[in-house]
Scaffold this motif. Sequence first.
Motif, PDB file in Angstrom:
ATOM      1  N   ARG A 199       0.595  -1.159  -0.180  1.00 53.22           N
ATOM      2  CA  ARG A 199      -0.043  -0.118  -0.032  1.00 53.22           C
ATOM      3  C   ARG A 199       0.514   1.391  -0.493  1.00 53.22           C
ATOM      4  O   ARG A 199       0.677   2.364  -0.302  1.00 53.22           O
ATOM      5  CB  ARG A 199      -0.971  -0.086   1.024  1.00 53.22           C
ATOM      6  CG  ARG A 199      -1.770   0.909   1.673  1.00 53.22           C
ATOM      7  CD  ARG A 199      -2.600   1.580   1.004  1.00 53.22           C
ATOM      8  NE  ARG A 199      -2.253   1.956  -0.828  1.00 53.22           N
ATOM      9  CZ  ARG A 199      -3.926   2.615  -1.495  1.00 53.22           C
ATOM     10  NH1 ARG A 199      -4.839   2.614  -1.501  1.00 53.22           N
ATOM     11  NH2 ARG A 199      -3.286   2.982  -2.828  1.00 53.22           N
ATOM     12  N   PHE A 200       1.820   0.850   0.865  1.00 55.93           N
ATOM     13  CA  PHE A 200       2.573   2.503   1.165  1.00 55.93           C
ATOM     14  C   PHE A 200       4.533   2.115   0.259  1.00 55.93           C
ATOM     15  O   PHE A 200       5.234   1.603   1.235  1.00 55.93           O
ATOM     16  CB  PHE A 200       2.897   2.992   2.643  1.00 55.93           C
ATOM     17  CG  PHE A 200       1.323   3.032   2.663  1.00 55.93           C
ATOM     18  CD1 PHE A 200       1.209   4.300   2.833  1.00 55.93           C
ATOM     19  CD2 PHE A 200       1.212   2.358   3.763  1.00 55.93           C
ATOM     20  CE1 PHE A 200      -0.337   4.851   3.144  1.00 55.93           C
ATOM     21  CE2 PHE A 200      -0.948   2.232   4.292  1.00 55.93           C
ATOM     22  CZ  PHE A 200      -1.324   3.231   3.651  1.00 55.93           C
ATOM     23  N   PRO A 201       4.396   2.220  -0.462  1.00 56.37           N
ATOM     24  CA  PRO A 201       5.920   1.532  -1.530  1.00 56.37           C
ATOM     25  C   PRO A 201       6.830   2.462  -1.050  1.00 56.37           C
ATOM     26  O   PRO A 201       6.607   3.900  -1.085  1.00 56.37           O
ATOM     27  CB  PRO A 201       5.401   1.068  -2.865  1.00 56.37           C
ATOM     28  CG  PRO A 201       4.767   2.263  -3.123  1.00 56.37           C
ATOM     29  CD  PRO A 201       3.127   2.087  -2.043  1.00 56.37           C
ATOM     30  N   ASP A 202       7.859   1.525  -0.825  1.00 54.51           N
ATOM     31  CA  ASP A 202       9.161   3.279  -0.282  1.00 54.51           C
ATOM     32  C   ASP A 202       9.956   3.107  -1.723  1.00 54.51           C
ATOM     33  O   ASP A 202       9.860   2.446  -2.989  1.00 54.51           O
ATOM     34  CB  ASP A 202      10.383   1.799  -0.407  1.00 54.51           C
ATOM     35  CG  ASP A 202      11.843   2.645   0.264  1.00 54.51           C
ATOM     36  OD1 ASP A 202      11.200   3.245   1.092  1.00 54.51           O
ATOM     37  OD2 ASP A 202      12.604   2.592  -0.537  1.00 54.51           O
ATOM     38  N   MET A 203      10.880   4.629  -2.551  1.00 53.79           N
ATOM     39  CA  MET A 203      10.576   4.938  -3.429  1.00 53.79           C
ATOM     40  C   MET A 203      11.843   5.424  -3.581  1.00 53.79           C
ATOM     41  O   MET A 203      12.675   5.857  -4.018  1.00 53.79           O
ATOM     42  CB  MET A 203       9.823   5.836  -3.207  1.00 53.79           C
ATOM     43  CG  MET A 203       8.298   6.015  -4.123  1.00 53.79           C
ATOM     44  SD  MET A 203       7.703   5.300  -5.339  1.00 53.79           S
ATOM     45  CE  MET A 203       8.805   6.092  -6.877  1.00 53.79           C
ATOM     46  N   SER A 204      12.791   5.136  -2.007  1.00 52.44           N
ATOM     47  CA  SER A 204      14.100   5.522  -2.164  1.00 52.44           C
ATOM     48  C   SER A 204      15.527   4.908  -3.228  1.00 52.44           C
ATOM     49  O   SER A 204      16.546   5.696  -3.607  1.00 52.44           O
ATOM     50  CB  SER A 204      14.566   4.702  -0.500  1.00 52.44           C
ATOM     51  OG  SER A 204      14.933   3.392  -0.736  1.00 52.44           O
ATOM     52  N   ALA A 205      14.993   4.031  -4.476  1.00 51.18           N
ATOM     53  CA  ALA A 205      15.307   3.607  -5.500  1.00 51.18           C
ATOM     54  C   ALA A 205      14.587   3.180  -6.119  1.00 51.18           C
ATOM     55  O   ALA A 205      15.048   2.219  -6.951  1.00 51.18           O
ATOM     56  CB  ALA A 205      16.440   2.557  -4.715  1.00 51.18           C
TER      57      ALA A 205
END
Length: 270
Positions: free
Chosen positions: A149-155
């Motif tokens: 639901r809340f994907p990490d976008m650091s890479a």
Amino acid sequence: MLAQIQETAQWIKDHTSLRPTTAIVLGTGLGRLAEEIEVIEKFPYADIPNFPVSTVEGHSGCLIFGRLGDKEVLAMQGRFHYYEGYDMKQVTFPIRVMHELGVKTLFVSNASGGVNPDFAIGDLMFITDHINFFPEHPLRGKNFPTGPRFPDMSAAYNPELLQLARNIAQEKGIRHVEGVYVGTQGPTFETPAEYRMYYRIGGDAVGMSTVPEVIVAHHTGIRVFGISIITDLGVEGKIVAVSHEEVQVAANAVQPIMADLMREMIKRSC
């Protein structure tokens, strides 16, 4: 939407025996990269169930299955934009279909206006990150089961693919720059004040695509490499009136270099 994605993917599977794990999105003025592909199957978007239709000049509007070098690839010859009137589910629909087809790696390209004063027209910018200025988020609504639901976008832009691009550029003597891509809804080009703002908040180039596609690809687990051709400058003292036709011309001039880079990346990474 999930039923439509599956229906479209099944139609494609029924019409081609190729099962590429690599896909390419060819943006404004970059459609000629398709000439580098040994085409096995070519489907106009209008023939594909549930597919939107590209309305922008310079976007041919075909889904290509073929080979680039010795690798099977799927290529979108033209993309869909929010400013055309499509919602974000439609803009990113092809990415969802790619995932359903088994795509693991996505190469995205675009033309953009450089706001970094060190950039020049014709530069290839490897995208290291983005800033999302679109008014609608492509993951808004019920969460697809392809990701959290809340994907990490650091890479969001795959570090290994980025390093591979650097290595190949060094080997081949390809000049490139790196930077942050600012995605806006368009369809107007930016005002001088907007160019200044985008640079001051950390942007290096600004365009009207790519960000929604990358978000959805990342959400599905597809690794992404992004490249932007600097076709005009939004730098104080260097800003001139620009047209879509001029953007296409500038992008076409650099196309052979980008084709060489992408061909080698696909050969080594996929």
